[in-house]
Design a protein around this motif. Structure first.
Motif, PDB file in Angstrom:
ATOM      1  N   SER A  23       0.694  -1.159   0.210  1.00 10.50           N
ATOM      2  CA  SER A  23       0.100   0.069   0.084  1.00 10.50           C
ATOM      3  C   SER A  23       0.926   1.178   0.177  1.00 10.50           C
ATOM      4  CB  SER A  23      -0.911  -0.183   1.200  1.00 10.50           C
ATOM      5  OG  SER A  23       0.068   0.250   2.429  1.00 10.50           O
ATOM      6  N   GLU A  26       5.642   3.340  -3.823  1.00 10.31           N
ATOM      7  CA  GLU A  26       5.491   4.475  -4.878  1.00 10.31           C
ATOM      8  C   GLU A  26       6.449   4.594  -6.028  1.00 10.31           C
ATOM      9  OE1 GLU A  26       5.198   8.778  -3.590  1.00 10.31           O
ATOM     10  OE2 GLU A  26       4.630   7.776  -1.910  1.00 10.31           O
ATOM     11  N   LEU A  28       7.796   7.311  -8.783  1.00  3.91           N
ATOM     12  CA  LEU A  28       7.608   8.773  -9.623  1.00  3.91           C
ATOM     13  C   LEU A  28       8.045   8.334 -11.010  1.00  3.91           C
ATOM     14  CD1 LEU A  28       8.767  11.344  -6.942  1.00  3.91           C
ATOM     15  CD2 LEU A  28       6.538  10.695  -7.528  1.00  3.91           C
ATOM     16  N   ASN A  29       7.553   9.235 -11.956  1.00  6.07           N
ATOM     17  CA  ASN A  29       7.599   9.129 -13.245  1.00  6.07           C
ATOM     18  C   ASN A  29       7.550   7.881 -13.957  1.00  6.07           C
ATOM     19  OD1 ASN A  29       8.516  10.653 -15.597  1.00  6.07           O
ATOM     20  ND2 ASN A  29      10.600   9.854 -15.517  1.00  6.07           N
ATOM     21  N   GLN A  30       6.880   7.091 -13.449  1.00  2.00           N
ATOM     22  CA  GLN A  30       6.492   5.905 -14.242  1.00  2.00           C
ATOM     23  C   GLN A  30       5.223   6.022 -15.328  1.00  2.00           C
ATOM     24  OE1 GLN A  30       4.306   3.104 -11.785  1.00  2.00           O
ATOM     25  NE2 GLN A  30       3.175   4.601 -10.642  1.00  2.00           N
ATOM     26  N   ASP A  55       8.340   7.834 -17.917  1.00  2.00           N
ATOM     27  CA  ASP A  55       7.660   8.717 -18.696  1.00  2.00           C
ATOM     28  C   ASP A  55       7.959   9.926 -19.221  1.00  2.00           C
ATOM     29  OD1 ASP A  55       5.167   9.189 -19.710  1.00  2.00           O
ATOM     30  OD2 ASP A  55       4.149   9.823 -17.877  1.00  2.00           O
ATOM     31  N   ALA A  56       8.197  10.843 -18.277  1.00  2.00           N
ATOM     32  CA  ALA A  56       8.635  12.086 -18.865  1.00  2.00           C
ATOM     33  C   ALA A  56      10.115  12.410 -19.516  1.00  2.00           C
ATOM     34  CB  ALA A  56       8.458  13.235 -17.916  1.00  2.00           C
ATOM     35  N   GLN A  59      14.469   9.213 -15.942  1.00  5.44           N
ATOM     36  CA  GLN A  59      14.794   8.632 -14.529  1.00  5.44           C
ATOM     37  C   GLN A  59      13.498   8.210 -13.815  1.00  5.44           C
ATOM     38  OE1 GLN A  59      16.064  12.599 -12.652  1.00  5.44           O
ATOM     39  NE2 GLN A  59      18.090  12.131 -13.386  1.00  5.44           N
ATOM     40  N   HIS A  96       9.990   9.346   1.533  1.00  7.65           N
ATOM     41  CA  HIS A  96       9.351  10.241   0.468  1.00  7.65           C
ATOM     42  C   HIS A  96      10.249  11.157  -0.228  1.00  7.65           C
ATOM     43  CE1 HIS A  96       5.722   8.491   1.542  1.00  7.65           C
ATOM     44  NE2 HIS A  96       5.987   8.862   2.902  1.00  7.65           N
ATOM     45  N   GLY A  98      11.897  13.168  -3.516  1.00  6.61           N
ATOM     46  CA  GLY A  98      11.621  13.530  -4.816  1.00  6.61           C
ATOM     47  C   GLY A  98      12.691  13.770  -5.754  1.00  6.61           C
ATOM     48  N   PHE A  99      12.498  14.213  -6.907  1.00  9.22           N
ATOM     49  CA  PHE A  99      13.592  14.033  -7.828  1.00  9.22           C
ATOM     50  C   PHE A  99      14.582  15.353  -7.351  1.00  9.22           C
ATOM     51  CE2 PHE A  99      10.745  11.641 -10.621  1.00  9.22           C
ATOM     52  CZ  PHE A  99      11.817  10.629 -10.761  1.00  9.22           C
ATOM     53  N   SER A 100      14.024  16.304  -6.609  1.00  5.49           N
ATOM     54  CA  SER A 100      14.533  17.587  -6.411  1.00  5.49           C
ATOM     55  C   SER A 100      15.510  17.233  -5.383  1.00  5.49           C
ATOM     56  CB  SER A 100      13.467  18.573  -6.135  1.00  5.49           C
ATOM     57  OG  SER A 100      12.575  18.154  -4.975  1.00  5.49           O
ATOM     58  N   ASN A 101      15.566  16.446  -4.295  1.00  5.93           N
ATOM     59  CA  ASN A 101      16.331  16.343  -3.260  1.00  5.93           C
ATOM     60  C   ASN A 101      16.892  14.976  -3.607  1.00  5.93           C
ATOM     61  OD1 ASN A 101      14.242  14.589  -2.774  1.00  5.93           O
ATOM     62  ND2 ASN A 101      13.726  15.349  -0.630  1.00  5.93           N
TER      63      ASN A 101
END
Lengths: 176, 403
Positions: A23, A26, A28-30, A55-56, A59, A96, A98-101
């Protein structure tokens, strides 16, 4: 690393997919049509036609929480020769991201995947760095060909669970 | 029941003083924001909404994502209009606010109100869009107000860069008499994706739809209900007439195909009566019977029908049409059909009675001037009972003894 890889999966290391807290997983960017389940879930990941795709850009950031504390020993990442992942960074117990950190923390381990690795040879990790893992973040930084889409066929984690070994020990004492 | 954290980016630039949306752009926007906040917090109790302004002295977060609707609505009061909108900064701040949401299981969504010109170039917006997509943030854009400098194209490009699996939407709202919030109510921004949104959203949308559709005839039904009713009735009559005409044409064509061998099928009585006659006779009889049955209907229809009802077929089709439109007529038709059923059952009852020998003979005996023992009468009775000849002969002597 390759010398170690030969005798990688032994010493009662188990597949950790049974201990993943689904559950909380996660990615990201899939891509919406090629999701993480295709690479991580048992059954799906054995099928090379089912892929996890970015996707985008190239990464991918995968967050995997476990239902109990584990020791992580080795990682298997399978992918196509061209679009398979190349640089893979692993972070333990970083919730959690993110790509930024992603560059803010030193990775627990970094692996550059070879062709053999992409065909299913396990990557043995720095075992001491993954002794107390509650969650694992896998950051796929780029792919082999430098194209825009990264494809992953299979991700498998091998290691031991901390609690399980303790429980077995306790039971044996009670028996005597 | 999408679990979502939403950041709403408000445009409070100088352009919001324009009055092309009533009462002015800013107030219309504030209403729409209130509505969206309500819908989002109602659709899932764990949903959170935050608000930030994109103009003024820079991007300012008024409320970080919260489920407290009062807090959200309160922050909208006393907002100052001024400066220019900075869309790029606004979206990035919103993303940052969403990233630090407390419940990480919430999906992230940014809703942008863009009512002033956009000075950023398309490339920058697309780059930001891709960044949002990469972080799985959905973006809804409400485009209203100025349309200059290729603003719609820029926003479309931004949306195309973000859109993943159709979770992001854009709405262009032209200035007009409709309130901004009324237009938004029927869009996916308000109703959510696929599942029809919350009950609150659905109810509001239905109310709005009902309010708008009443004005179809150019008359507000609330102001003049009688006129609206008259208009509607006349519209429906005209529609029924047109449909009947079309049906008649189709029926005639079908008749020509079938030739004259069309059999009446509705009534048992007509079947038996018309069996000996020719097919055309049977048709005529059927029509006659239909006329009798539906005398009431004829009367009712005569009021609304014009001269086209002269033909039988025409009348029939008209009736079926009318029953489809008018429940009262349908009821009347049903009743008359039931009556005819009773008639036919009455006929069968009569033949049963005639079959009863004792009953018939008692009637004959009671008739003055008729001798039940007369051989000709006996012959007649015998011929009537073709089924129970033996019974008849048994009873004959009995009656002779009685007499």
């Amino acid at each position: 690393m390759s010398a170690e890889s030969a005798n990688a999966i032994q010493r009662n290391q188990v597949d950790l997919s049974d201990f993943i807290d689904w559950s909380g997983v996660e990615c990201l960017n899939q891509s919406a049509t090629h999701s993480l389940a295709n690479a991580l879930k048992q059954g799906y990941r054995e099928d090379d036609g089912l892929l996890l795709e970015s996707d985008a850009d190239e990464q991918l950031l995968i967050y995997i929480p476990f239902t109990q504390v584990v020791k992580l020993y080795a990682l298997v990442v399978k992918g196509p020769e061209e679009e398979g992942p190349k640089t893979v960074k692993l972070f333990s117990n970083r919730e959690h991201m993110g790509f930024s950190n992603v560059n803010d923390f030193p990775p627990s381990d970094t692996a550059i995947l070879s062709e053999d690795n992409l065909k299913g040879m396990p990557i043995v990790l720095k075992y001491v760095k993954f002794q107390n893992v509650r969650s694992l973040t896998i950051f796929i930084e780029d792919n082999q060909s430098g194209s825009d889409i990264t494809k992953v066929q299979k991700i498998a984690l091998h290691g031991t669970t901390v609690e399980t070994t303790d429980m077995k020990g306790l039971k044996k004492v009670e028996d005597h | 029941m999408v679990l979502e954290a939403t950041m709403i980016c408000i445009d409070n630039s100088e352009w919001m003083r324009n009055g092309d949306y009533s009462p002015n752009r800013f107030q219309a926007q504030a209403d729409a924001v209130n509505l969206i906040c309500g819908a989002k917090t109602q659709s899932n109790p764990e949903n959170t909404v935050g608000v930030l302004t994109m103009a003024g002295k820079g991007v300012r977060v008024l409320v970080t994502p919260t489920s407290d609707l009062g807090k959200i609505l309160a922050c909208m009061h006393g907002l100052e209009i001024g400066g220019e909108m900075n869309l790029a900064a606004g979206i990035q701040v919103a993303q940052l606010a969403l990233k630090h949401r407390q419940n990480k299981k919430q999906q992230q969504r940014i809703i942008v109100f863009a009512g002033s010109p956009i000075k950023h170039d398309k490339k920058l917006l697309e780059m930001i869009g891709r960044k949002l997509k990469k972080n799985s943030v959905a973006l809804d854009i409400v485009n209203f107000g100025d349309e200059d400098e290729g603003k719609p194209e820029k926003l479309e490009a931004l949306l195309a860069a973000v859109n993943n699996n159709d979770t992001s939407h854009i709405v262009h709202v032209p200035p007009g008499p409709n309130a901004l919030s009324d237009v938004l109510i029927s869009t996916p921004i308000f109703t959510g994706d696929g599942e029809g949104g919350s009950g609150f959203a659905a109810a509001a949308a239905a109310a709005a739809a009902g309010g708008v559709s009443g004005f179809d005839l150019g008359v507000d039904p609330n102001l003049d209900p009688e006129l609206a009713l008259a208009l509607r009735v006349s519209m429906e009559e005209e529609r029924a007439r047109q449909e009947a005409a079309a049906k008649k044409a189709a029926e005639e064509a079908a008749k020509q195909d079938k030739g004259g061998e069309q059999q009446p099928s509705s009534q048992d009585a007509t079947m038996t009566e018309g069996a000996s006659g020719s097919a055309s006779e049977a048709d005529n009889k059927k029509d006659d019977i239909m006329d009798d049955e539906n005398a009431l209907l004829q009367q009712a229809l005569a009021m609304s029908m014009d001269d086209t009802t002269s033909g039988h077929d025409m009348r029939d089709t008209d009736m079926s049409e009318a029953t489809a439109d008018d429940p009262d007529l349908a009821l009347a038709l049903q009743l008359s059909v039931q009556d005819s059923d009773k008639d036919s059952s009455g006929q069968t009852d009569m033949s049963k009675l005639l079959a009863d020998q004792s009953f018939v003979s008692s009637i004959i005996a009671s008739l003055p001037g008729v001798d039940p023992n007369d051989p000709s009468v006996k012959d007649l009775l015998a011929s009537m009972q073709n089924q129970s000849q033996k019974k008849d002969e048994d009873k004959g002597p009995n009656e002779e003894e009685k007499q």
